[in-house]
Design an enzyme around this catalytic site. Structure first.
Site, PDB file in Angstrom:
ATOM      1  N   SER A 112      12.145  97.848  52.459  1.00  0.00           N
ATOM      2  CA  SER A 112      11.075  97.112  51.628  1.00  0.00           C
ATOM      3  C   SER A 112      11.260  95.750  51.823  1.00  0.00           C
ATOM      4  O   SER A 112      12.116  95.458  51.000  1.00  0.00           O
ATOM      5  CB  SER A 112      10.845  97.949  50.539  1.00  0.00           C
ATOM      6  OG  SER A 112      10.809  99.043  50.269  1.00  0.00           O
TER       7      SER A 112
ATOM      8  N   LYS B 124       3.417  98.587  50.636  1.00  0.00           N
ATOM      9  CA  LYS B 124       4.534  98.931  49.955  1.00  0.00           C
ATOM     10  C   LYS B 124       4.429  98.077  48.371  1.00  0.00           C
ATOM     11  O   LYS B 124       4.590  98.562  47.530  1.00  0.00           O
ATOM     12  CB  LYS B 124       5.554  98.737  50.602  1.00  0.00           C
ATOM     13  CG  LYS B 124       6.920  99.028  49.820  1.00  0.00           C
ATOM     14  CD  LYS B 124       7.128 100.545  49.543  1.00  0.00           C
ATOM     15  CE  LYS B 124       8.362 100.478  48.458  1.00  0.00           C
ATOM     16  NZ  LYS B 124       8.811 102.014  48.266  1.00  0.00           N
TER      17      LYS B 124
ATOM     18  N   LYS C 131      13.068  93.500  42.773  1.00  0.00           N
ATOM     19  CA  LYS C 131      13.315  92.754  44.053  1.00  0.00           C
ATOM     20  C   LYS C 131      11.767  93.195  44.533  1.00  0.00           C
ATOM     21  O   LYS C 131      11.113  92.101  45.204  1.00  0.00           O
ATOM     22  CB  LYS C 131      14.301  93.474  44.856  1.00  0.00           C
ATOM     23  CG  LYS C 131      14.658  93.136  46.218  1.00  0.00           C
ATOM     24  CD  LYS C 131      13.927  94.065  47.514  1.00  0.00           C
ATOM     25  CE  LYS C 131      14.242  95.559  47.577  1.00  0.00           C
ATOM     26  NZ  LYS C 131      13.634  96.142  48.531  1.00  0.00           N
TER      27      LYS C 131
END
Ligand code: NAD
Length: 294
Positions: free
Chosen positions: A95, A170, A238
Site C-alpha cells: 500500500s 486503497k 502511513k
C-alpha cells in the site's frame, strides 16, 4: 510460472506460501534473512538479492511497507531493475502513494517490462486464508495475464483503472475505514456520557443504516478494551499521509481525513501507535473523561 516474491513480513509470508501451495516455483528475498527461512522451508528458492530474484522470475511480486521501500527494492542498487529481462511483469502489492506507483512504472517500462499496482485489504487472517480483496491498477492486457495468479491470494481481484488506480482505491478504503471508526467511537462515548450503555446502542443500531462491517468489527473491541492489532495505528497513519499527499497533489482537499489523522497523531504521541486502529476511541474517552468498557 516462475515467480519472484520480495518482502516476507506479516502479509508477504502467507501470500508467498499460498503461491507455493498452488504449485508455483518461487524465488524469494527479504532484507531480513530470517524472514525468508519459513518460506524456503515451504519450498521456495532463497534469492541473494532483489536483482537475483528478478533474474530468476517472469513475474515479480513486492509486498513492502511504503513507497521508499518499493523504490529502493526496484530502482536501488542491486534492485529488481538490475536483474529483469524485457517482458517481465512487476506486481507491487504494497500500500503506497499512487504517485510513487506511476513513477516506478515509468522506470519499469524503460526496461521493456510491465507493472501493476495491486494493494490488498483484509489483513493477516485473509492473507493466510487466501481471501484478500485485491484492487489493481494497470493495463488491461497485463492484468489479464496475472489475474488468475492474484486469485490464489485473494477472494476478489478487481481492476480499477490504469497504473496508480489500485493504490488510489486503497486510499479511498482507508479514508472510509478511519472516518467510520472515529464516528463509532464518538457515538459510543456520547451514549456513555448521556447515561445509555454503549452495548445497548450497538445492538439497537447495528442492523440499520448506521451499521457497517467496521462497526461490527470495532465496536466490540472498543467495549472490551481489546486493542490488539489487527491493523496498527502507525500503518493507518502511513496510509492517511499518502491520502493527504495525493489529495494535495490532485487538488482534492480531505478535511475529514486530516482531522482523523490528527487524532491518530495524538494516539501516537500518547504511546498507542502499535495498537489496533479501534483505539481511536481512546481519544474521545480522554476528551470526555469516561470509557465505553462493558
Ligand atoms: P511488514 O513490515 O511486516 O513486512 C514488510 C517486509 O518488507 C519486511 O519483512 C521487511 O524486512 C521487508 N523489506 C523492507 N524493505 C525491503 C527491501 N528494500 N528489500 C526487500 N525486503 C524489504 O509489513 P506488512 O504488514 O506485511 O505490510 C506490507 C504492506 O501491506 C504494507 O504496505 C501495508 O500497509 C499493507 N497491508 C498490511 C496489512 C496488515 O494488516 N498488516 C493489511 C493490508 C495491507
Amino acid at each position: 510460472m516462475k515467480i519472484g516474491f520480495i518482502g516476507l513480513g506479516i502479509m508477504g509470508k502467507p501470500m508467498a506460501k499460498n503461491l507455493i501451495k498452488a504449485g508455483h516455483e518461487l524465488t524469494v528475498y527479504d532484507i531480513v534473512s530470517s524472514a525468508v527461512d519459513d518460506v524456503v522451508a515451504a519450498g521456495a528458492r532463497r534469492g541473494d538479492s532483489n536483482a537475483d530474484v528478478a533474474r530468476n522470475s517472469e513475474l515479480i511480486i513486492t509486498m513492502l511497507p511504503n513507497s521508499p521501500h518499493v523504490k529502493e527494492a526496484v530502482m536501488g542498487e542491486n534492485g529488481v531493475l538490475d536483474g529483469v529481462k524485457p517482458g517481465t511483469i512487476l506486481v507491487d502489492m504494497s500500500s503506497i502513494n499512487p504517485i510513487a506507483s506511476k513513477e516506478i512504472c515509468a522506470e519499469v517500462e524503460k526496461k521493456g517490462c510491465f507493472m501493476l499496482d495491486a494493494p490488498v485489504s483484509g489483513g493477516e487472517p485473509k492473507a493466510i486464508d487466501g481471501t484478500l480483496a485485491i484492487m489493481v491498477g494497470g493495463k488491461q492486457e497485463v492484468f489479464d495475464k496475472v489475474k488468475d495468479i492474484l486469485g490464489v491470494m485473494g477472494a476478489s481481484v478487481t481492476r480499477c483503472g490504469n497504473i496508480g488506480a489500485g493504490n488510489t482505491t486503497k486510499l479511498a478504503n482507508q479514508i472510509i475505514v478511519a472516518a467510520n471508526i472515529a464516528a463509532v467511537g464518538e457515538a459510543l462515548v456520547l451514549g456513555k456520557k448521556a447515561g445509555v450503555e454503549p452495548e445497548a446502542i450497538y445492538k439497537a443500531i447495528r442492523g440499520g443504516l448506521a451499521g457497517s462491517t467496521v462497526m461490527d468489527a470495532k465496536a466490540p473491541m472498543m467495549m472490551d478494551g481489546n486493542f490488539k492489532p489487527g491493523f496498527r495505528i502507525n500503518l493507518h497513519i502511513k496510509d492517511l499521509n499518502n491520502a493527504i499527499d495525493t489529495g494535495h497533489d490532485v487538488g482534492a482537499p480531505l478535511p475529514l481525513t486530516a482531522t482523523v489523522m490528527e487524532m491518530m497523531q495524538w494516539l501516537k504521541s500518547s504511546g498507542h501507535d502499535t495498537e489496533d486502529h479501534s483505539s481511536l476511541v481512546r481519544y474521545y474517552e480522554f476528551l470526555s473523561g469516561t470509557d465505553v468498557r462493558r
